[in-house]
Design a protein around this motif. Structure first.
Motif, PDB file in Angstrom:
ATOM      1  N   HIS A 192      10.168  -7.957  -8.530  1.00 25.96           N
ATOM      2  CA  HIS A 192      10.041  -6.843  -7.582  1.00 25.96           C
ATOM      3  C   HIS A 192       8.772  -6.927  -6.730  1.00 25.96           C
ATOM      4  N   GLY A 193       8.271  -8.135  -6.521  1.00 26.89           N
ATOM      5  CA  GLY A 193       7.174  -8.315  -5.579  1.00 26.89           C
ATOM      6  C   GLY A 193       5.780  -8.257  -6.164  1.00 26.89           C
ATOM      7  N   TRP A 194       5.652  -8.046  -7.475  1.00 29.80           N
ATOM      8  CA  TRP A 194       4.312  -7.958  -8.058  1.00 29.80           C
ATOM      9  C   TRP A 194       4.234  -8.743  -9.368  1.00 29.80           C
ATOM     10  N   ILE A 195       2.999  -9.034  -9.776  1.00 28.24           N
ATOM     11  CA  ILE A 195       2.743  -9.729 -11.037  1.00 28.24           C
ATOM     12  C   ILE A 195       1.468  -9.169 -11.654  1.00 28.24           C
ATOM     13  N   LEU A 216      -5.050 -16.154  -9.605  1.00 26.49           N
ATOM     14  CA  LEU A 216      -4.987 -14.807  -9.038  1.00 26.49           C
ATOM     15  C   LEU A 216      -6.196 -14.539  -8.142  1.00 26.49           C
ATOM     16  N   ARG A 217      -7.360 -15.008  -8.586  1.00 32.04           N
ATOM     17  CA  ARG A 217      -8.563 -14.826  -7.764  1.00 32.04           C
ATOM     18  C   ARG A 217      -8.420 -15.549  -6.427  1.00 32.04           C
ATOM     19  N   GLN A 218      -7.891 -16.776  -6.465  1.00 33.74           N
ATOM     20  CA  GLN A 218      -7.703 -17.527  -5.223  1.00 33.74           C
ATOM     21  C   GLN A 218      -6.703 -16.831  -4.311  1.00 33.74           C
ATOM     22  N   ALA A 219      -5.624 -16.324  -4.898  1.00 30.02           N
ATOM     23  CA  ALA A 219      -4.603 -15.645  -4.093  1.00 30.02           C
ATOM     24  C   ALA A 219      -5.171 -14.412  -3.403  1.00 30.02           C
ATOM     25  N   VAL A 220      -6.152 -13.772  -4.058  1.00 31.89           N
ATOM     26  CA  VAL A 220      -6.760 -12.565  -3.489  1.00 31.89           C
ATOM     27  C   VAL A 220      -7.903 -12.911  -2.540  1.00 31.89           C
ATOM     28  N   MET A 221      -8.871 -13.660  -3.037  1.00 28.94           N
ATOM     29  CA  MET A 221     -10.121 -13.871  -2.313  1.00 28.94           C
ATOM     30  C   MET A 221     -10.028 -14.961  -1.248  1.00 28.94           C
ATOM     31  N   ASP A 223      -7.045 -16.868  -0.172  1.00 27.99           N
ATOM     32  CA  ASP A 223      -5.856 -16.921   0.676  1.00 27.99           C
ATOM     33  C   ASP A 223      -5.482 -15.571   1.276  1.00 27.99           C
ATOM     34  N   GLY A 224      -5.803 -14.501   0.577  1.00 32.04           N
ATOM     35  CA  GLY A 224      -5.431 -13.180   1.077  1.00 32.04           C
ATOM     36  C   GLY A 224      -3.949 -12.910   1.007  1.00 32.04           C
ATOM     37  N   PHE A 225      -3.265 -13.560   0.062  1.00 23.53           N
ATOM     38  CA  PHE A 225      -1.813 -13.421  -0.047  1.00 23.53           C
ATOM     39  C   PHE A 225      -1.388 -12.163  -0.801  1.00 23.53           C
ATOM     40  N   VAL A 226      -2.288 -11.585  -1.601  1.00 22.74           N
ATOM     41  CA  VAL A 226      -1.869 -10.477  -2.462  1.00 22.74           C
ATOM     42  C   VAL A 226      -2.759  -9.255  -2.271  1.00 22.74           C
ATOM     43  N   TRP A 227      -2.176  -8.105  -2.618  1.00 15.90           N
ATOM     44  CA  TRP A 227      -2.912  -6.854  -2.701  1.00 15.90           C
ATOM     45  C   TRP A 227      -3.135  -6.532  -4.177  1.00 15.90           C
ATOM     46  N   VAL A 228      -4.257  -5.902  -4.465  1.00 20.53           N
ATOM     47  CA  VAL A 228      -4.600  -5.580  -5.851  1.00 20.53           C
ATOM     48  C   VAL A 228      -4.434  -4.081  -6.082  1.00 20.53           C
ATOM     49  N   TYR A 237      -0.776  -7.339  -8.991  1.00 22.38           N
ATOM     50  CA  TYR A 237      -1.011  -8.113  -7.772  1.00 22.38           C
ATOM     51  C   TYR A 237       0.298  -8.178  -6.988  1.00 22.38           C
ATOM     52  N   TYR A 238       0.284  -7.574  -5.805  1.00 24.11           N
ATOM     53  CA  TYR A 238       1.487  -7.500  -4.973  1.00 24.11           C
ATOM     54  C   TYR A 238       1.428  -8.538  -3.852  1.00 24.11           C
ATOM     55  N   PHE A 239       2.565  -9.185  -3.614  1.00 20.64           N
ATOM     56  CA  PHE A 239       2.713 -10.096  -2.478  1.00 20.64           C
ATOM     57  C   PHE A 239       3.402  -9.340  -1.338  1.00 20.64           C
TER      58      PHE A 239
END
Length: 251
Positions: A192-195, A216-221, A223-228, A237-239
């Motif tokens: 459903h879009g989150w992990i 997860l840190r890379q995806a956030v900090m 790449d900016g791919f996810v919202w926390v 963590y939402y995409f």
């Protein structure tokens, strides 16, 4: 008459015949070249007039656009890669269509990059472009628009379609998406879009805690791919690239 004179006369005759054949061959070649030149000029005029006359059909009718593309491909003309001053540099309609489509694609990617980090589902882009242009836009159209943008790729933008299982995503940032991030995206798509850390560990039990946290840190900090979301019992963590309305919001 001596044998020497006979050979001399024979040589002159052979030389005369050779010159005559050469001149005849040159005349034939010149005629062929002129004929080809006239054929190309005639076809050039026809193709340009056709593209101008049916410009609206090319832009609005998918089947017509595909047939016109096939016709160009059949004669080796790439309307997306025509050099200025070439025989077909005045060809309009198809090239204008994909140039306009490329501009709209860039606008969508730029408008959503702060939300998605430059990663958007291709299906969402196609739906948004079809809505905006009021005609069906296909994956083939999208590939051609990306081809138009290829010379613009730089350190800030790079447009590429990448597959994640059976889903295609548009990447509009130059940073390569590594396999761990793609795995997180795949897990989020089935959840459903989150992990969260527990979800990742369940799907990838071989991953260590450090690997999960670093990814997860890379995806956030980076790449900016996810919202926390830190309000949930465990940090989620939402995409946003998996949200259907992200691209539609900028149409």
């Amino acid at each position: 008459m001596s044998r020497r004179n006979a050979r001399g006369i024979g040589s002159l005759y052979q030389q005369h015949s050779h010159d005559a054949y050469r001149r005849a061959s040159e005349r034939i070649n010149e005629q062929q070249v002129e004929s080809i030149r006239l054929q190309i000029a005639t076809f050039q005029e026809y193709l340009v007039n056709f593209s101008q006359k049916h410009r609206k059909d090319i832009e609005s009718n998918l089947e017509f656009r595909n047939r016109f593309t096939d016709m160009c491909n059949l004669i080796g003309v790439d309307p997306l890669n025509i050099e200025r001053g070439s025989l077909f540099s005045n060809l309009t309609g198809l090239s204008d269509f994909y140039m306009s489509l490329a501009v709209q694609l860039v606008d969508m990617c730029v408008s959503t990059s702060s939300l998605t980090g430059g990663l958007v589902r291709v299906d969402d882009i196609l739906q948004a472009l079809s809505t905006k242009r009021r005609t069906a836009i296909t994956l083939s159209d999208l590939h051609k628009a990306i081809k138009v943008l290829k010379p613009l790729n730089d350190n800030a933008h790079q447009y590429e379609i990448i597959p994640v299982n059976d889903i295609l995503y548009m990447r509009s940032q130059p940073r390569q998406v590594n396999n761990d991030i793609l795995t997180l995206l795949e897990i989020a798509h089935s959840n459903h879009g989150w992990i969260d850390q527990h979800t990742v560990h369940t799907h990838s039990p071989a991953w260590s805690t450090d690997r999960i946290r670093n990814s997860l840190r890379q995806a956030v900090m980076d790449d900016g791919f996810v919202w926390v979301d830190e309000q949930a019992p465990s940090t989620r963590y939402y995409f946003p690239s998996l949200f259907h309305d992200v691209v539609q919001s900028v149409v």
